[in-house]
Design an enzyme around this catalytic site. Structure first.
Site, PDB file in Angstrom:
ATOM      1  N   LYS A  10       0.843  -1.210   0.000  1.00 44.79           N
ATOM      2  CA  LYS A  10       0.000   0.000   0.000  1.00 44.79           C
ATOM      3  C   LYS A  10       0.867   1.244   0.000  1.00 44.79           C
ATOM      4  CE  LYS A  10       0.859   1.280   4.485  1.00 44.79           C
ATOM      5  NZ  LYS A  10       1.693   2.429   4.844  1.00 44.79           N
ATOM      6  N   ASP A 137      -2.462  -1.652  10.172  1.00 45.60           N
ATOM      7  CA  ASP A 137      -2.553  -1.677   8.703  1.00 45.60           C
ATOM      8  C   ASP A 137      -2.998  -3.037   8.153  1.00 45.60           C
ATOM      9  OD1 ASP A 137      -1.641   0.909   8.652  1.00 45.60           O
ATOM     10  OD2 ASP A 137       0.352   0.437   7.872  1.00 45.60           O
TER      11      ASP A 137
HETATM   12  O1  C5P Z   1      -0.475  -1.126  14.803  1.00 46.68           O
HETATM   13  P1  C5P Z   1       0.973  -1.410  14.581  1.00 46.68           P
HETATM   14  O2  C5P Z   1       1.484  -2.523  15.445  1.00 46.68           O
HETATM   15  O3  C5P Z   1       1.319  -1.596  13.139  1.00 46.68           O
HETATM   16  O4  C5P Z   1       1.727  -0.101  15.029  1.00 46.68           O
HETATM   17  C1  C5P Z   1       3.136  -0.070  15.170  1.00 46.68           C
HETATM   18  C2  C5P Z   1       3.519   1.145  15.996  1.00 46.68           C
HETATM   19  O5  C5P Z   1       3.268   2.348  15.255  1.00 46.68           O
HETATM   20  C3  C5P Z   1       2.745   1.314  17.272  1.00 46.68           C
HETATM   21  O6  C5P Z   1       3.354   0.611  18.324  1.00 46.68           O
HETATM   22  C4  C5P Z   1       2.822   2.812  17.509  1.00 46.68           C
HETATM   23  O7  C5P Z   1       4.079   3.167  18.030  1.00 46.68           O
HETATM   24  C5  C5P Z   1       2.771   3.356  16.091  1.00 46.68           C
HETATM   25  N1  C5P Z   1       1.407   3.730  15.661  1.00 46.68           N
HETATM   26  C6  C5P Z   1       0.796   4.851  16.204  1.00 46.68           C
HETATM   27  N2  C5P Z   1      -0.454   5.204  15.806  1.00 46.68           N
HETATM   28  C7  C5P Z   1      -1.115   4.472  14.875  1.00 46.68           C
HETATM   29  C8  C5P Z   1      -0.516   3.329  14.305  1.00 46.68           C
HETATM   30  C9  C5P Z   1       0.752   2.994  14.727  1.00 46.68           C
HETATM   31  O8  C5P Z   1       1.390   5.534  17.045  1.00 46.68           O
HETATM   32  N3  C5P Z   1      -2.327   4.841  14.501  1.00 46.68           N
END
Ligand code: C5P
Length: 297
Positions: A10, A137
């Protein structure tokens, strides 16, 4: 029996980021567009859970249970009261830690592959719920196309796309950690009023109409200053693609991949050539969007 699933990468054509929430995540208005760079995930019955990976960046992919593909298999097996006795092989073409949801693609792909292999009968809603548990994501990797992600990015609304968009992706040396980029965003915005993230009506309209010029004019990524702060050399890559005729340029997600929107397939080839010759990136790849989501092949 073996099941193979193909999952697209993406690019975020808009990534509006709000202030950090109490849980550390950030509310987003995240306009996802799936593009035609793919990982292929194959699930085969095995004695125990095993992950293997092939591809140019395979050495950077964790093969333990921290891999989102392993976590997907474990969670699906847990819900259906079985053991995750499966070999998951990842043929990786999406850049690793590149801001193109490569890890999320593998999570969504493994989930769909194991679901088909085990015949769980899980509903689409349940698969999407597991995806949201795996990462912000991951639900989008399952659905593909184009969608607006709100909340931390996991609450999706499908969007209309009125044409094909031609992109070039410039791959950088080494990845960027998504948490580190969000932390840098917090540092850069400290002491300022961070507005509520909202999707741009102009951008949604450009997508729906397939209007490449209007889309190029409205591309925006609130994480770009943070990615550039951590990796200043990305500014040279953005300049090189723009000088070569790209209509719009931005950092993809948390980077360090940079994305260039072009007028046509021919223009994209030209921009890719110029980026390769510029010495400002490791590789340049041409891809179209919107691409379909995770699909059993
Ligand atoms: O959701 P995911 O595990 O992919 O997110 C990885 C990191 O990215 C989270 O631990 C956070 O630090 C950051 N993040 C965030 N806000 C979001 C998505 C991700 O701060 N909406």
């Amino acid at each position: 029996m073996t099941v193979t699933v193909r999952v697209p990468a993406k690019v975020n054509v808009q990534l509006a980021v709000g202030a950090a929430r109490p849980d550390g995540f950030h509310d987003l208005a995240n306009v996802f567009l799936a593009v035609g760079l793919y990982d292929e995930i194959t699930a085969t019955p095995a004695e125990e859970l095993r992950i293997t990976c092939e591809g140019p960046d395979a050495d950077q992919v964790p093969l333990d249970h921290s891999n989102l593909a392993a976590r997907a298999a474990i969670e699906l097996a847990r819900r259906y009261g079985r053991t995750p006795d499966v070999h998951i092989h990842i043929a990786k073409d999406i850049p690793v830690a590149g801001g193109m949801a490569g890890g999320s693609a593998d999570g969504a792909g493994a989930l769909l592959a194991c679901d088909a292999l085990w015949g769980t009968g899980a509903t689409r809603e349940e698969l999407l719920e597991i995806c949201a548990e795996l990462g912000s994501d991951v639900p989008f990797s399952l659905v593909g196309g184009a969608a607006l992600g709100t909340g931390r990015g996991e609450k999706l609304t499908a969007l209309e796309v009125g044409g094909t968009f031609y992109w070039v992706f410039a791959l950088a040396d080494g990845g960027l950690s998504t948490p580190a980029v969000f932390r840098e965003f917090d540092r850069l915005t400290e002491g300022t009023e961070v507005p509520e993230p909202v999707a741009s009506p102009e951008l949604l309209d450009a997508l729906a109409k397939g209007d490449v010029h209007a889309l190029a004019a409205s591309l925006v990524n609130d994480l770009q200053p943070a990615a550039l702060s951590l990796r200043p050399s990305l500014a040279d890559t953005l300049d090189a693609g723009t000088a070569a005729g790209a209509l719009g340029a931005l950092v993809s997600g948390s980077g360090p991949t940079t994305a260039f929107l072009c007028e046509s397939a021919e223009a994209a080839e030209k921009v890719a050539e110029a980026l390769r010759a510029s010495g400002t990136c490791r590789a340049a790849r041409v891809a179209q969007g919107a691409a379909v989501g995770a699909t059993v092949v």
